[in-house]
Design a protein around this motif. Structure first.
Motif, mmCIF file in Angstrom:
data_model
loop_
_atom_site.group_PDB
_atom_site.id
_atom_site.type_symbol
_atom_site.label_atom_id
_atom_site.label_comp_id
_atom_site.label_asym_id
_atom_site.label_seq_id
_atom_site.Cartn_x
_atom_site.Cartn_y
_atom_site.Cartn_z
ATOM 1 N N SER A 150 0.737 -1.212 -0.167
ATOM 2 C CA SER A 150 0.102 0.072 -0.015
ATOM 3 C C SER A 150 0.941 1.355 0.023
ATOM 4 O O SER A 150 0.559 2.194 -0.610
ATOM 5 C CB SER A 150 -0.969 -0.126 1.089
ATOM 6 N N ALA A 151 2.089 1.425 0.763
ATOM 7 C CA ALA A 151 2.690 2.454 0.906
ATOM 8 C C ALA A 151 3.522 2.636 -0.333
ATOM 9 O O ALA A 151 3.588 3.696 -0.960
ATOM 10 C CB ALA A 151 3.563 2.163 1.927
ATOM 11 N N ALA A 152 4.037 1.511 -1.067
ATOM 12 C CA ALA A 152 4.874 1.489 -2.105
ATOM 13 C C ALA A 152 4.083 1.924 -3.314
ATOM 14 O O ALA A 152 4.446 2.706 -4.249
ATOM 15 C CB ALA A 152 5.545 0.223 -2.519
ATOM 16 N N ALA A 153 2.759 1.399 -3.502
ATOM 17 C CA ALA A 153 1.786 1.908 -4.479
ATOM 18 C C ALA A 153 1.601 3.229 -4.547
ATOM 19 O O ALA A 153 1.390 3.785 -5.563
ATOM 20 C CB ALA A 153 0.567 1.069 -4.524
ATOM 21 N N VAL A 154 1.273 3.944 -3.431
ATOM 22 C CA VAL A 154 1.143 5.123 -3.479
ATOM 23 C C VAL A 154 2.117 5.978 -3.772
ATOM 24 O O VAL A 154 2.129 7.146 -4.604
ATOM 25 C CB VAL A 154 0.464 5.700 -2.138
ATOM 26 N N ALA A 155 3.300 5.576 -3.357
ATOM 27 C CA ALA A 155 4.709 6.137 -3.637
ATOM 28 C C ALA A 155 4.922 6.251 -5.019
ATOM 29 O O ALA A 155 5.497 7.236 -5.627
ATOM 30 C CB ALA A 155 5.759 5.714 -2.728
ATOM 31 N N ALA A 156 4.733 4.952 -5.677
ATOM 32 C CA ALA A 156 5.071 4.898 -6.956
ATOM 33 C C ALA A 156 3.973 5.585 -7.840
ATOM 34 O O ALA A 156 4.128 5.578 -9.203
ATOM 35 C CB ALA A 156 5.038 3.319 -7.449
ATOM 36 N N GLY A 157 3.000 6.182 -7.518
ATOM 37 C CA GLY A 157 2.061 6.817 -8.354
ATOM 38 C C GLY A 157 1.090 5.900 -9.108
ATOM 39 O O GLY A 157 0.611 6.151 -9.890
ATOM 40 N N PHE B 272 -2.676 5.551 3.308
ATOM 41 C CA PHE B 272 -1.601 6.050 2.857
ATOM 42 C C PHE B 272 -2.150 7.098 1.662
ATOM 43 O O PHE B 272 -3.412 6.705 0.831
ATOM 44 C CB PHE B 272 -0.799 4.998 1.874
ATOM 45 N N ALA B 273 -1.555 8.351 1.618
ATOM 46 C CA ALA B 273 -2.022 9.334 0.757
ATOM 47 C C ALA B 273 -0.759 10.213 0.320
ATOM 48 O O ALA B 273 0.401 9.970 0.938
ATOM 49 C CB ALA B 273 -3.129 9.991 1.107
ATOM 50 N N ARG B 274 -1.101 11.022 -0.671
ATOM 51 C CA ARG B 274 -0.001 11.919 -0.903
ATOM 52 C C ARG B 274 -0.028 13.258 -0.575
ATOM 53 O O ARG B 274 0.718 14.160 -0.765
ATOM 54 C CB ARG B 274 0.547 11.847 -2.400
ATOM 55 N N THR B 275 -1.407 13.636 -0.024
ATOM 56 C CA THR B 275 -1.485 14.924 0.638
ATOM 57 C C THR B 275 -2.266 14.768 2.077
ATOM 58 O O THR B 275 -2.697 13.755 2.350
ATOM 59 C CB THR B 275 -2.536 16.094 -0.177
ATOM 60 N N ILE B 276 -2.173 15.788 2.881
ATOM 61 C CA ILE B 276 -2.906 15.480 4.126
ATOM 62 C C ILE B 276 -4.535 15.638 3.932
ATOM 63 O O ILE B 276 -5.087 14.866 4.628
ATOM 64 C CB ILE B 276 -2.394 16.606 5.083
ATOM 65 N N GLU B 277 -4.948 16.335 2.885
ATOM 66 C CA GLU B 277 -6.317 16.320 2.523
ATOM 67 C C GLU B 277 -6.886 15.090 2.170
ATOM 68 O O GLU B 277 -8.004 14.519 2.618
ATOM 69 C CB GLU B 277 -6.413 17.330 1.394
ATOM 70 N N ASP B 278 -5.993 14.475 1.395
ATOM 71 C CA ASP B 278 -6.432 12.892 0.945
ATOM 72 C C ASP B 278 -6.285 12.068 2.511
ATOM 73 O O ASP B 278 -7.101 11.047 2.463
ATOM 74 C CB ASP B 278 -5.415 12.112 -0.096
ATOM 75 N N ALA B 279 -5.450 12.142 3.395
ATOM 76 C CA ALA B 279 -5.474 11.321 4.278
ATOM 77 C C ALA B 279 -6.788 11.608 5.119
ATOM 78 O O ALA B 279 -7.347 10.573 5.862
ATOM 79 C CB ALA B 279 -4.285 11.806 5.225
ATOM 80 N N ALA B 280 -7.139 12.806 5.225
ATOM 81 C CA ALA B 280 -8.390 13.350 5.819
ATOM 82 C C ALA B 280 -9.479 12.402 5.539
ATOM 83 O O ALA B 280 -10.571 12.364 6.190
ATOM 84 C CB ALA B 280 -8.558 14.810 5.964
ATOM 85 N N LEU B 281 -9.592 11.935 4.065
ATOM 86 C CA LEU B 281 -10.553 11.105 3.861
ATOM 87 C C LEU B 281 -10.810 9.830 4.468
ATOM 88 O O LEU B 281 -11.893 9.056 4.417
ATOM 89 C CB LEU B 281 -10.349 10.643 2.307
ATOM 90 N N ALA B 282 -10.022 9.604 5.318
ATOM 91 C CA ALA B 282 -10.110 8.429 6.479
ATOM 92 C C ALA B 282 -11.241 8.586 7.327
ATOM 93 O O ALA B 282 -12.084 7.788 7.667
ATOM 94 C CB ALA B 282 -8.918 8.307 7.214
ATOM 95 N N GLU B 283 -11.881 9.901 7.168
ATOM 96 C CA GLU B 283 -13.041 10.198 7.807
ATOM 97 C C GLU B 283 -14.307 9.313 7.312
ATOM 98 O O GLU B 283 -15.290 8.992 7.978
ATOM 99 C CB GLU B 283 -13.565 11.719 8.025
ATOM 100 N N VAL C 242 5.464 8.992 1.409
ATOM 101 C CA VAL C 242 4.344 9.234 1.523
ATOM 102 C C VAL C 242 3.693 9.632 2.982
ATOM 103 O O VAL C 242 4.473 9.145 3.861
ATOM 104 C CB VAL C 242 3.384 8.134 0.810
ATOM 105 N N ILE C 243 2.587 10.141 2.572
ATOM 106 C CA ILE C 243 1.839 10.481 4.077
ATOM 107 C C ILE C 243 1.130 9.023 4.650
ATOM 108 O O ILE C 243 0.564 8.335 3.929
ATOM 109 C CB ILE C 243 0.824 11.507 3.926
#
Lengths: 451, 451
Positions: free
Chosen positions: B160-167, B218-229, B190-191
């Protein structure tokens, strides 16, 4: 059903709800009621030995303060001026709380338990502390059965059950980790009600086994047992309390829309009941006719009592083992053995046993789909003779393990004329419906109902 | 901070929120986006090995269905048409879920995990399953660090971390029982965001240690991480989920009313960080000036990592021991040892360790009274060389144990130019405030903020 040597008149025989009404109307003073209860205690305590601690002056002062509040027209809680007895494992600020052990003699908590705060907020007068067995486990305290001082009152909430039975107080708090409310209620001939696990916060109550510990009440009517609703709901400190299954009183007093159906469950330990108990339940089944069907539990339930034992041993070793380390010579052999057993238990075995709580609860689903409650004995028989033990909780363990609401109703007498409780067990969270079904059962068997 | 070999353009580089907006506006089709991600995967997968399972045709068909819904004017969820990657310990109906072990190869769940149902309800396209270590413990899977294929991506949420990091995908789900979200996020640049314990239901996620298991993203921005809501709140099945600490996005994107203050906590294992990491954090503290104060944890915290280890071993022995019994020869030595350790543990020792979770959490109260978040390394250093291990979760254990929300921010680079995460830890239940503080920190350090 006749109870021996139980008083039949006077304010101390009022129910908690009746007393609260009369006080609210000005027809009775709290100080009169508390004085009557103290008088009753003075007369009977030598024989019954229900109390660990009473401060008569303080109780009278509290009652007088309640009366002043009423006269000034202040808002009154639903238990305004009514005395309540508290099992001596529940912290009351300003009173010693000794947890049934000489090791804690003189221990004075700095804070009220949540249930005490809630009782005070409802206007109750905390009359005193009642005898518990050692750490609310088996080793008995001094209390005797009010119906026969040569017999046990049951335990571990011995003093609370006996005090209500002896007319010393209309309402008392107890706790149940295995059978510590339902069994003494059965032996003493009063109502014992243990709400669903997680209904009542245990903050400020001695922790035995947090996966099992449950607060309950003793009363002389189902309506008074429903006052347990005042204790329910999250307090922000006991993480196992999710939401309140209350309110109870309105539903408890209502008529069922459909005549209730009961599942008569013998449980896997039926043979451990006295022959007279088995006969009495056979007759009860006949009296209920088509309102009761016998239901056999799935095989897995035969292991439930053992799983409860594993969880109790492990968690009590965790929470109370330090007493054994500190003062082994002041602790009963039976309790030391429990702690040793718990300390020998492997963590994954403990976890496997504990997980079975919800498996068994789920396995009862089909019964509660069809029946309003399970009916089963509250105890194997009458209170056993002697004061060396507190009787057998074997008919309580399964329901405690599953966290189901359960009530003991003093509807039977045994071969020696002593009380024998009928236990009703309700669906998880359906405490109000359980009380309504219990009230229907009492009225039906007394000929007042429609069955 | 420069990431090597990470793509810099194309729809697969959009954030999840940008992509969802464009799709909702009709400026981008879900099928274009999913096709771009699949193309990126086709180009990079041989090098990165992030995926355990992808059904390209099914993903494209789902994306086309999302596009049809939009064209018909149906209501769209906040992730409508956005592909998401799922760690292979999370059940997805219709996809194999192998839990990182050949023993479960080909296992196809009958039901979606709660988090998958919620992602689908939000409109997401479940792209496929990402590589996990064996049972989400230490033994590594095939995944490589996208920044250097000779190094570990971290674990257990390696793919999961690698997939987000690799785009390959803008958003991925992982889980953390010790350091399985924050550590791979740090190594992959990544975040990684692990919400408060009990925020996200684990129903349908492989149970390792229910007192510790937590779902993260895992996300590339904090806004995307907030989608955890979108994943938060009770599902009626995971009893540890009480209430949602969300909504997150509004608060996460808001400006702090007062400039945040950070507690720089070295933790008792500071010496296990690389010298370069210790230097880098010293510089970070200087850059933050009076917005960061060094705070020393009470002595009791030095035992926290051991307590987490005890809880993990006991609970994993309970929940996963059956694999060792069934197929010991197909399980890593390290995992077999964990199960053996857990089986040897005594129940009261396990319970004592577990109870310390809330003691340590309470002990952090004074820090969070004064500071918005704790700042500390996400890992001892850059991703270690080699693929035999997944690095050390030592800087994650305490916060996981206490169930605090925590985020890794790719704000640093190590001596080899590889990513190194700054970990922020928030107060329990204050997930939104943690994200807001994280956004402030990112902007401050990039010179966009006001500090």
């Amino acid at each position: 059903m006749a109870a021996k040597r139980i008083p039949t008149e006077g304010p101390c025989l009022l129910t908690a709800r009746e007393a609260a009404w009369r006080i609210a109307e000005g027809a009775l003073n709290s100080s009169e009621l508390v004085a009557a209860c103290l008088e009753r205690i003075a007369a009977e305590e030598e024989r019954v030995q229900a109390w660990e601690f009473i401060d008569r002056d303080k109780a009278m002062a509290e009652a007088e303060e309640r009366d002043r509040r009423r006269r000034r027209g202040w808002p009154l809680g639903p238990l305004h001026g009514v005395p309540v007895a508290i099992k001596d494992i529940i912290d009351v600020k300003g009173m010693p709380t000794a947890n049934g052990t000489p090791i804690d003699a003189g221990r004075r908590p700095f804070e009220d338990a949540t249930v005490i705060r809630r009782l005070r907020a409802a206007g109750a007068v905390i009359l005193g502390k009642t005898v518990t067995t050692e750490f609310a486990y088996y080793h008995p305290g001094k209390t005797r059965n009010p119906h026969d001082p040569g017999r046990t009152p049951g335990g571990s909430s011995s003093g609370s059950a006996a005090a209500v039975a002896a007319g010393m107080v209309p309402l008392a708090l107890g706790s149940q980790t295995n059978g510590s409310v339902i069994r003494p209620a059965s032996f003493c001939g009063v109502i014992g009600f243990k709400p669903s696990f997680g209904a009542v916060p245990r903050t400020g109550v001695l922790t035995l086994a947090p996966s099992l510990d449950q607060v309950g009440v003793f009363a002389r009517t189902i309506e008074d047992a429903a006052l347990a609703e005042l204790l329910m709901g999250p307090d922000g400190r006991d993480a196992d309390v999710l939401e309140s299954p209350g309110p109870l009183i309105g539903t408890a007093l209502s008529e069922p829309l459909v005549t209730p159906a009961l599942a008569f469950v013998k449980t896997p330990i039926w043979e451990s009941a006295d022959a007279s108990t088995r006969d009495a339940f056979g007759e009860l089944g006949e009296a209920l006719g088509e309102q009761a069907d016998e239901v056999e539990l799935p095989e897995v339930f035969s292991r439930g009592i053992g799983w409860l034992g594993s969880v109790m041993a492990a968690e009590m070793a965790r929470n109370l083992g330090h007493y054994v380390d500190r003062a082994p010579d002041r602790i009963s052999e039976k309790f030391c053995q429990l702690i040793a057993d718990g300390r020998a238990m492997r963590a994954p075995d403990y976890l496997a046993a504990r997980d079975m709580r919800w498996v068994l609860r789920d396995a009862l689903g089909p019964i509660f789909d069809r029946f309003d409650a399970i009916v089963t004995p509250a105890a194997p028989g009458e209170a056993p003779e002697g004061l060396e033990g507190t009787g057998d909780p074997v008919f309580n363990s399964l329901w405690t393990f599953c966290g189901l609401p359960t009530i003991s109703l003093p509807l039977m007498t045994g071969p020696n004329g002593l009380p024998l409780g009928v236990q009703l067990v309700g669906q998880y969270g359906q405490d109000a419906r359980l009380l309504r079904t219990a009230r229907w059962l009492v009225r039906t068997l007394s000929g007042e109902g429609d069955a």
